[in-house]
Design a protein around this motif. Structure first.
Motif, PDB file in Angstrom:
ATOM      1  N   ARG A 232     -13.767   1.169  84.903  1.00  0.00           N
ATOM      2  CA  ARG A 232     -13.723  -0.181  84.361  1.00  0.00           C
ATOM      3  C   ARG A 232     -13.221  -0.150  82.931  1.00  0.00           C
ATOM      4  O   ARG A 232     -13.546   0.766  82.174  1.00  0.00           O
ATOM      5  CB  ARG A 232     -15.120  -0.808  84.388  1.00  0.00           C
ATOM      6  N   LYS A 233     -12.453  -1.143  82.561  1.00  0.00           N
ATOM      7  CA  LYS A 233     -12.012  -1.274  81.188  1.00  0.00           C
ATOM      8  C   LYS A 233     -12.972  -2.208  80.470  1.00  0.00           C
ATOM      9  O   LYS A 233     -13.153  -3.357  80.850  1.00  0.00           O
ATOM     10  CB  LYS A 233     -10.587  -1.839  81.130  1.00  0.00           C
ATOM     11  N   ARG A 234     -13.612  -1.688  79.450  1.00  0.00           N
ATOM     12  CA  ARG A 234     -14.608  -2.484  78.744  1.00  0.00           C
ATOM     13  C   ARG A 234     -13.942  -3.407  77.734  1.00  0.00           C
ATOM     14  O   ARG A 234     -12.938  -3.040  77.112  1.00  0.00           O
ATOM     15  CB  ARG A 234     -15.589  -1.571  78.011  1.00  0.00           C
ATOM     16  N   PRO A 235     -14.501  -4.593  77.518  1.00  0.00           N
ATOM     17  CA  PRO A 235     -13.960  -5.485  76.488  1.00  0.00           C
ATOM     18  C   PRO A 235     -14.229  -4.904  75.105  1.00  0.00           C
ATOM     19  O   PRO A 235     -15.156  -4.118  74.912  1.00  0.00           O
ATOM     20  CB  PRO A 235     -14.752  -6.785  76.706  1.00  0.00           C
ATOM     21  N   ALA A 236     -13.423  -5.285  74.151  1.00  0.00           N
ATOM     22  CA  ALA A 236     -13.595  -4.796  72.785  1.00  0.00           C
ATOM     23  C   ALA A 236     -14.924  -5.279  72.220  1.00  0.00           C
ATOM     24  O   ALA A 236     -15.369  -6.393  72.500  1.00  0.00           O
ATOM     25  CB  ALA A 236     -12.442  -5.281  71.915  1.00  0.00           C
ATOM     26  N   CYS A 237     -15.568  -4.442  71.428  1.00  0.00           N
ATOM     27  CA  CYS A 237     -16.830  -4.822  70.790  1.00  0.00           C
ATOM     28  C   CYS A 237     -16.545  -5.928  69.767  1.00  0.00           C
ATOM     29  O   CYS A 237     -15.638  -5.795  68.937  1.00  0.00           O
ATOM     30  CB  CYS A 237     -17.467  -3.618  70.099  1.00  0.00           C
ATOM     31  N   HIS A 280     -20.587  -0.327  70.381  1.00  0.00           N
ATOM     32  CA  HIS A 280     -19.243   0.047  70.828  1.00  0.00           C
ATOM     33  C   HIS A 280     -19.339   1.433  71.461  1.00  0.00           C
ATOM     34  O   HIS A 280     -19.731   2.391  70.802  1.00  0.00           O
ATOM     35  CB  HIS A 280     -18.287   0.079  69.627  1.00  0.00           C
TER      36      HIS A 280
END
Length: 341
Positions: A232-237, A280
């Protein structure tokens, strides 16, 4: 040194009341080190409250796939083909573990492999605490040049006969654990017990069937038959990095946290909790990393080495779990969501 230790702890008159009432010294051999690798043999030495051997048990296990590094454990496809499946020995294995503290050398690894096998069998191992003999040797300040099992065994004069054979490894560990336990009891030392949280579900990716070792280049860490979860690609903090974590203080939203090595909680679940708390999750170590979480700070992995070089603070999984329960909000942000449980 060994004679002095044996004399000092041969029979502590006062045994700490808080110590466990029994132990299951465990060793498992596996097809590799990845999440989807399988157990191919297991051994348990049951010890009483003071570390005396009650009985022992050993079994082969058919992993239903390639056995991995035969040159290490010596178990070929032909040997394992007629062995019972894990679900067939799960009950007897559980009976050996029930109501005892699981003891192993690098216990987080053995526990993870066991927990995954039970999850595949749609069951749970009856283990609630584990004790790592590496952590215990550190707690006792044993003068060991490294933390290999054979080094610990040699320190206590225990002779190993068949390295990487589960039954002999478990025997060696049981014999080395007994004087370690007595030394801890004589000092009234705290045992480094860790919580064991069983998995409740598991899904393997596609794996090759047993019997395909010939011509393969499978090995510990080199075998990847699939992933139990899609990447999964995590959203930016959304929060700025407030800097490094300081011991004794709270984590703060926006801090960059990296993980190294095995964790008792599934790594992606642990990362999810960190993200939910406003941290993050970093995939590498840099001078901007706020904290490294690892259960083996002496492992020599690239992340651990870089953390030392940069002076990055390091905590273990248990300490990180406690910190996650009370994360300080970023400046101007709402209070962080608690992630305990």
């Amino acid at each position: 040194m060994l004679e002095d230790l044996a004399t000092a702890v041969s029979s502590p008159t006062e045994w700490p009341a808080a110590y466990p009432r029994g132990y299951a010294v465990v060793d498992v051999e596996t097809t590799g080190l990845a999440r989807d690798d399988r157990i191919i043999s297991a051994a348990v030495y049951r010890l009483d409250a003071r570390g005396e051997v009650e009985d022992h048990w050993y079994t082969l296990v058919n992993p239903e796939r390639d056995p991995g590094p035969v040159w290490i454990h010596g178990l070929t496809s032909e040997v394992l083909e007629g062995a019972p499946l894990f679900r067939d020995i799960a009950g007897e294995f559980a009976a050996r573990l029930a109501d005892r503290v699981l003891v192993a050398h690098n216990a987080v690894f053995d526990w993870q492999m066991i927990a995954r096998e039970y999850a595949r069998a749609e069951s749970e191992a009856p283990v609630r605490q584990r004790l790592c003999t590496i952590a215990l040797s550190k707690e006792l300040g044993l003068p060991l040049p490294n933390h290999k099992l054979k080094t610990l065994a040699a320190h206590f004069g225990v002779v190993q006969q068949r390295a990487h054979h589960a039954l002999d490894d478990a025997r060696v560990l049981a014999e080395a654990f007994r004087p370690s336990l007595r030394a801890a009891a004589a000092r009234g030392a705290r045992l480094p017990l860790q919580e064991c949280r069983p998995l409740t579900e598991w899904r393997d990716g596609p794996a090759p069937l047993i019997g395909r070792q010939a011509g393969g280049t499978y090995g510990y860490g080199g075998y990847r038959s699939g992933s139990w979860r899609p990447s999964r690609k995590r959203p930016a903090c959304p929060y700025p990095n407030p800097g490094r974590y300081e011991e004794g203080k709270r984590l703060k939203q926006g801090m960059r946290v990296a993980f190294s090595g095995d964790t008792s909680t599934d790594r992606e679940l642990l990362e999810d909790r960190a993200v939910e708390a406003g941290l993050h999750v970093a995939t590498s170590i840099s001078r901007l990393t706020s904290l490294l979480v690892t259960n083996d700070p002496d492992s020599g992995t690239s992340k651990v080495v870089k953390a030392r070089q940069y002076g990055t603070p390091v905590v273990d999984e248990a300490a990180f779990g406690q910190l996650l329960a009370d994360v300080e909000p970023a400046d101007g942000a709402a209070p962080a969501t608690r992630t305990d449980g």
